[in-house]
Design a protein around this motif. Structure first.
Motif, PDB file in Angstrom:
ATOM      1  N   VAL A 309     -56.071  20.730 -48.572  1.00 41.03           N
ATOM      2  CA  VAL A 309     -54.935  21.359 -47.894  1.00 41.03           C
ATOM      3  C   VAL A 309     -53.648  20.584 -48.151  1.00 41.03           C
ATOM      4  CG1 VAL A 309     -53.911  21.875 -45.632  1.00 41.03           C
ATOM      5  CG2 VAL A 309     -56.318  22.404 -46.066  1.00 41.03           C
ATOM      6  N   LEU A 310     -52.603  21.317 -48.514  1.00 41.50           N
ATOM      7  CA  LEU A 310     -51.241  20.805 -48.521  1.00 41.50           C
ATOM      8  C   LEU A 310     -50.466  21.783 -47.646  1.00 41.50           C
ATOM      9  CD1 LEU A 310     -49.914  18.356 -49.844  1.00 41.50           C
ATOM     10  CD2 LEU A 310     -49.025  19.868 -51.622  1.00 41.50           C
ATOM     11  N   ASN A 311     -50.115  21.340 -46.469  1.00 41.11           N
ATOM     12  CA  ASN A 311     -49.650  22.232 -45.408  1.00 41.11           C
ATOM     13  C   ASN A 311     -48.138  22.445 -45.469  1.00 41.11           C
ATOM     14  OD1 ASN A 311     -49.141  23.543 -42.957  1.00 41.11           O
ATOM     15  ND2 ASN A 311     -50.625  22.330 -41.833  1.00 41.11           N
ATOM     16  N   PRO A 312     -47.667  23.696 -45.628  1.00 41.33           N
ATOM     17  CA  PRO A 312     -46.223  23.953 -45.647  1.00 41.33           C
ATOM     18  C   PRO A 312     -45.594  23.964 -44.251  1.00 41.33           C
ATOM     19  CG  PRO A 312     -47.402  25.996 -45.960  1.00 41.33           C
ATOM     20  CD  PRO A 312     -48.436  24.911 -45.926  1.00 41.33           C
ATOM     21  N   ILE A 313     -46.405  23.764 -43.234  1.00 42.69           N
ATOM     22  CA  ILE A 313     -45.946  23.644 -41.837  1.00 42.69           C
ATOM     23  C   ILE A 313     -45.075  24.834 -41.438  1.00 42.69           C
ATOM     24  CG2 ILE A 313     -45.222  21.973 -40.093  1.00 42.69           C
ATOM     25  CD1 ILE A 313     -45.189  19.812 -42.126  1.00 42.69           C
ATOM     26  N   GLU A 314     -45.552  26.013 -41.769  1.00 45.11           N
ATOM     27  CA  GLU A 314     -44.827  27.218 -41.359  1.00 45.11           C
ATOM     28  C   GLU A 314     -45.261  27.682 -39.980  1.00 45.11           C
ATOM     29  OE1 GLU A 314     -45.480  29.779 -44.687  1.00 45.11           O
ATOM     30  OE2 GLU A 314     -43.987  28.752 -45.918  1.00 45.11           O
ATOM     31  N   GLY A 315     -46.323  27.080 -39.470  1.00 43.23           N
ATOM     32  CA  GLY A 315     -46.812  27.373 -38.127  1.00 43.23           C
ATOM     33  C   GLY A 315     -48.015  26.499 -37.851  1.00 43.23           C
ATOM     34  N   LEU A 316     -48.219  26.161 -36.586  1.00 42.17           N
ATOM     35  CA  LEU A 316     -49.364  25.331 -36.221  1.00 42.17           C
ATOM     36  C   LEU A 316     -50.609  26.198 -36.039  1.00 42.17           C
ATOM     37  CD1 LEU A 316     -47.871  22.873 -33.569  1.00 42.17           C
ATOM     38  CD2 LEU A 316     -48.149  22.530 -36.027  1.00 42.17           C
ATOM     39  N   THR A 317     -51.748  25.698 -36.485  1.00 44.53           N
ATOM     40  CA  THR A 317     -53.022  26.369 -36.251  1.00 44.53           C
ATOM     41  C   THR A 317     -53.603  25.892 -34.924  1.00 44.53           C
ATOM     42  OG1 THR A 317     -54.315  24.633 -37.341  1.00 44.53           O
ATOM     43  CG2 THR A 317     -53.430  26.405 -38.743  1.00 44.53           C
ATOM     44  N   GLU A 318     -54.672  26.555 -34.492  1.00 47.37           N
ATOM     45  CA  GLU A 318     -55.371  26.130 -33.278  1.00 47.37           C
ATOM     46  C   GLU A 318     -55.871  24.697 -33.427  1.00 47.37           C
ATOM     47  OE1 GLU A 318     -55.715  27.443 -30.398  1.00 47.37           O
ATOM     48  OE2 GLU A 318     -54.883  29.432 -30.751  1.00 47.37           O
ATOM     49  N   GLU A 319     -56.360  24.377 -34.628  1.00 47.98           N
ATOM     50  CA  GLU A 319     -56.866  23.023 -34.874  1.00 47.98           C
ATOM     51  C   GLU A 319     -55.741  21.991 -34.805  1.00 47.98           C
ATOM     52  OE1 GLU A 319     -59.417  20.492 -38.226  1.00 47.98           O
ATOM     53  OE2 GLU A 319     -58.926  22.609 -38.564  1.00 47.98           O
ATOM     54  N   ASP A 320     -54.592  22.336 -35.365  1.00 45.87           N
ATOM     55  CA  ASP A 320     -53.432  21.432 -35.291  1.00 45.87           C
ATOM     56  C   ASP A 320     -53.096  21.128 -33.836  1.00 45.87           C
ATOM     57  OD1 ASP A 320     -53.140  21.452 -38.057  1.00 45.87           O
ATOM     58  OD2 ASP A 320     -51.710  23.118 -38.026  1.00 45.87           O
ATOM     59  N   ARG A 321     -53.030  22.189 -33.034  1.00 41.54           N
ATOM     60  CA  ARG A 321     -52.653  22.008 -31.625  1.00 41.54           C
ATOM     61  C   ARG A 321     -53.719  21.228 -30.859  1.00 41.54           C
ATOM     62  NH1 ARG A 321     -51.258  27.311 -32.360  1.00 41.54           N
ATOM     63  NH2 ARG A 321     -52.878  28.092 -30.982  1.00 41.54           N
ATOM     64  N   SER A 322     -54.991  21.468 -31.188  1.00 46.55           N
ATOM     65  CA  SER A 322     -56.064  20.759 -30.484  1.00 46.55           C
ATOM     66  C   SER A 322     -56.034  19.263 -30.782  1.00 46.55           C
ATOM     67  CB  SER A 322     -57.433  21.347 -30.868  1.00 46.55           C
ATOM     68  OG  SER A 322     -57.749  21.053 -32.224  1.00 46.55           O
ATOM     69  N   HIS A 323     -55.478  18.899 -31.933  1.00 49.01           N
ATOM     70  CA  HIS A 323     -55.357  17.488 -32.311  1.00 49.01           C
ATOM     71  C   HIS A 323     -53.956  16.930 -32.021  1.00 49.01           C
ATOM     72  CE1 HIS A 323     -58.985  18.538 -34.698  1.00 49.01           C
ATOM     73  NE2 HIS A 323     -59.303  17.274 -34.489  1.00 49.01           N
ATOM     74  N   ASN A 324     -53.162  17.712 -31.287  1.00 48.77           N
ATOM     75  CA  ASN A 324     -51.803  17.282 -30.900  1.00 48.77           C
ATOM     76  C   ASN A 324     -50.947  16.906 -32.110  1.00 48.77           C
ATOM     77  OD1 ASN A 324     -52.194  17.550 -28.051  1.00 48.77           O
ATOM     78  ND2 ASN A 324     -53.356  15.633 -28.080  1.00 48.77           N
ATOM     79  N   LEU A 325     -51.138  17.647 -33.195  1.00 45.78           N
ATOM     80  CA  LEU A 325     -50.358  17.375 -34.398  1.00 45.78           C
ATOM     81  C   LEU A 325     -48.974  18.014 -34.293  1.00 45.78           C
ATOM     82  CD1 LEU A 325     -53.037  17.828 -37.188  1.00 45.78           C
ATOM     83  CD2 LEU A 325     -51.805  15.725 -36.633  1.00 45.78           C
ATOM     84  N   ASP A 326     -48.001  17.366 -34.890  1.00 45.44           N
ATOM     85  CA  ASP A 326     -46.647  17.893 -34.959  1.00 45.44           C
ATOM     86  C   ASP A 326     -46.165  17.771 -36.399  1.00 45.44           C
ATOM     87  OD1 ASP A 326     -46.242  15.180 -35.268  1.00 45.44           O
ATOM     88  OD2 ASP A 326     -45.088  14.913 -33.428  1.00 45.44           O
ATOM     89  N   TYR A 327     -44.882  18.031 -36.627  1.00 44.44           N
ATOM     90  CA  TYR A 327     -44.335  17.970 -37.980  1.00 44.44           C
ATOM     91  C   TYR A 327     -44.608  16.620 -38.636  1.00 44.44           C
ATOM     92  CZ  TYR A 327     -40.782  17.560 -41.653  1.00 44.44           C
ATOM     93  OH  TYR A 327     -40.137  17.340 -42.844  1.00 44.44           O
ATOM     94  N   LEU A 328     -44.317  15.546 -37.934  1.00 38.18           N
ATOM     95  CA  LEU A 328     -44.498  14.210 -38.509  1.00 38.18           C
ATOM     96  C   LEU A 328     -45.959  13.941 -38.841  1.00 38.18           C
ATOM     97  CD1 LEU A 328     -42.123  12.257 -36.094  1.00 38.18           C
ATOM     98  CD2 LEU A 328     -41.686  12.758 -38.505  1.00 38.18           C
ATOM     99  N   GLY A 329     -46.862  14.325 -37.954  1.00 43.16           N
ATOM    100  CA  GLY A 329     -48.285  14.097 -38.173  1.00 43.16           C
ATOM    101  C   GLY A 329     -48.812  14.887 -39.359  1.00 43.16           C
TER     102      GLY A 329
END
Length: 344
Positions: A309-329
Motif C-alpha cells: 500500500v502507498l496511501n494517497p490519504i484521500e480518506g481514512l478507512t475503518e482500519e485507519d481510524r481504529s488505529h488512531n492514524l492521521d495524516y502524519l501517521g
C-alpha cells in the motif's frame, strides 16, 4: 399566559423582599446587593461581546486534518465527504449544498480535485461564505494522461469513466498534500484565510499552525533523509497520485493509470508497465486504499512481484481510524513502504 405568570412571580418576589427589608435592614442591604449584581450580570450577558466560533466545512480528509490543527477548539470543523468514500467521485447533495451555504468557511484543496466546487460557490453567491482554496499559489503540475482502451470498453463506458474523470481534474494533478513541503504551504493558506474570517482568533490560529507546521517540517526532513541514498529512484503506483512527492525527493513515479484511481489502463499500457517492471527488476507494485487493487495484483502476478500500500490519504478507512492514524501517521507508513521498495 407565560408573560402574566412571570410578572406575578416578580411582584410576589418584590413583596417578599420589601417585607424582609422591614424586618431586617442589614440583611436587606446584603441580599439586595447580591440580587442586583446577579440581575445585572444576567441582563448584560447576552449583549457582552462574544468570541465568534467559526462554522467550517471542508471537502475531504487532508483539508480536515490541516484545518482542525489550525483551529483546535476555536471552530466547528466538519468534512463533507464521509470517511471511507473515494473523493474523486463524490458529489454534494441538496442537503450538503444547504449546509455549505450556511457555513462561515469552506476549505477545499482546489487544482481540480473537487469538480463540484464551482457549482457550490455559485449557489452560495451572496451568502457570508468564505471559500478557501488551499492549493492557491502553488506550482500545480500537469496530470498524467488518462487512458481508455476503446477495444475493451464501449463508447458509453469511455465517456463515463475516461472523459468525465479527465475533466474532473481539468488535466491538472491536485495531489499536492502528499508532498509535506507543499502541505506546509496549504496550512499557511488556510491559516491566513481563517485569521481574516475570525480576526479575534488570528494569534491562536497562527500559534496552532506553527506547531503543526513544525511537525510537517520534521516529516519532510525524514523523507529527505530516507530517500537521499537508495538503490533505485523509480516506483510503480496504481494511481498517479505521487507526482509531487516524487518530484520533491528526486524520485520517479511510474503510474499504471492516470489521475483517476478507478481508471482502468489499456492493454497496451499494462504491457508497457510489465515490460518496465521486468527491465528494471521491480519487486513491489503499489496500490492504494479505498479502491480495488486488481490492476496492481495482475501486474505483480505477471512479474512475480509483491504488492504493497502507498496511501494517497484521500480518506481514512475503518482500519485507519481504529488505529488512531492521521495524516502524519499514514505519511510515515508511506515512507516506510517506499524505503523498502526503493532498496530492494
Amino acid at each position: 399566559m407565560k408573560f402574566s405568570i412571570r410578572h406575578l412571580a416578580v411582584l410576589s418576589l418584590s413583596s417578599l423582599l420589601i417585607a424582609a427589608g422591614c424586618g431586617n435592614n442589614n440583611a436587606s442591604n446584603n441580599t439586595g446587593s447580591s440580587a442586583n449584581a446577579s440581575a445585572t450580570a444576567t441582563a448584560e450577558a447576552p449583549t457582552a461581546p462574544a468570541s465568534h466560533k467559526l462554522n467550517i466545512k471542508v471537502s475531504f480528509y487532508p483539508m480536515y486534518e490541516f484545518t482542525k490543527n489550525i483551529t483546535g477548539d476555536l471552530a466547528d470543523v466538519e468534512a463533507l465527504i464521509p470517511p471511507g468514500i473515494e473523493p474523486h467521485d463524490w458529489e454534494p447533495t441538496a442537503q450538503d449544498m444547504a449546509q455549505i451555504t450556511k457555513a462561515d468557511v469552506l476549505v477545499y484543496n482546489g487544482a481540480g480535485m473537487e469538480n463540484w466546487v464551482d457549482q457550490v460557490l455559485d449557489s452560495a453567491s451572496g451568502s457570508k461564505l468564505v471559500a478557501v482554496e488551499a492549493s492557491k499559489g502553488l506550482d500545480i503540475m500537469e496530470g498524467a494522461a488518462e487512458e481508455e482502451d476503446e477495444h475493451e470498453h464501449s463508447h458509453e463506458h469511455a465517456n463515463k469513466e475516461g472523459e468525465d474523470h479527465h475533466h474532473d481534474h481539468g488535466g491538472l494533478d491536485p495531489h499536492v498534500w502528499l508532498d509535506p513541503a507543499l502541505a506546509v504551504k496549504e496550512v499557511r493558506n488556510i491559516e491566513a484565510a481563517l485569521a481574516a474570517a475570525a480576526p479575534e482568533h488570528a494569534e491562536a490560529f497562527k500559534a496552532n499552525a506553527d506547531v503543526y507546521i513544525s511537525k510537517l517540517e520534521a516529516l519532510d526532513q525524514e523523507f529527505r533523509e530516507a530517500t537521499k541514498e537508495v538503490k533505485r529512484k523509480d516506483f510503480i503506483t496504481q494511481h498517479a497520485a505521487f507526482g509531487y512527492l516524487a518530484k520533491e525527493y528526486g524520485l520517479t513515479q511510474v503510474p499504471i493509470a492516470g489521475l483517476s484511481p478507478e481508471e482502468e489502463p489499456s492493454a497496451a499500457k499494462m504491457a508497457e508497465i510489465v515490460e518496465f517492471a521486468k527491465t528494471h527488476n521491480v519487486k513491489t507494485i503499489f496500490f492504494e486504499t479505498l479502491v480495488s487493487s486488481s490492476v496492481a495484483d495482475t501486474i505483480a502476478k505477471e512479474i512475480g512481484a509483491k504488492t504493497a500500500v502507498l496511501n494517497p490519504i484521500e480518506g481514512l478507512t475503518e482500519e485507519d481510524r481504529s488505529h488512531n492514524l492521521d495524516y502524519l501517521g499514514i505519511m510515515r507508513q508511506n515512507l516506510e513502504a517506499l524505503k523498502i521498495a526503493l532498496n530492494e
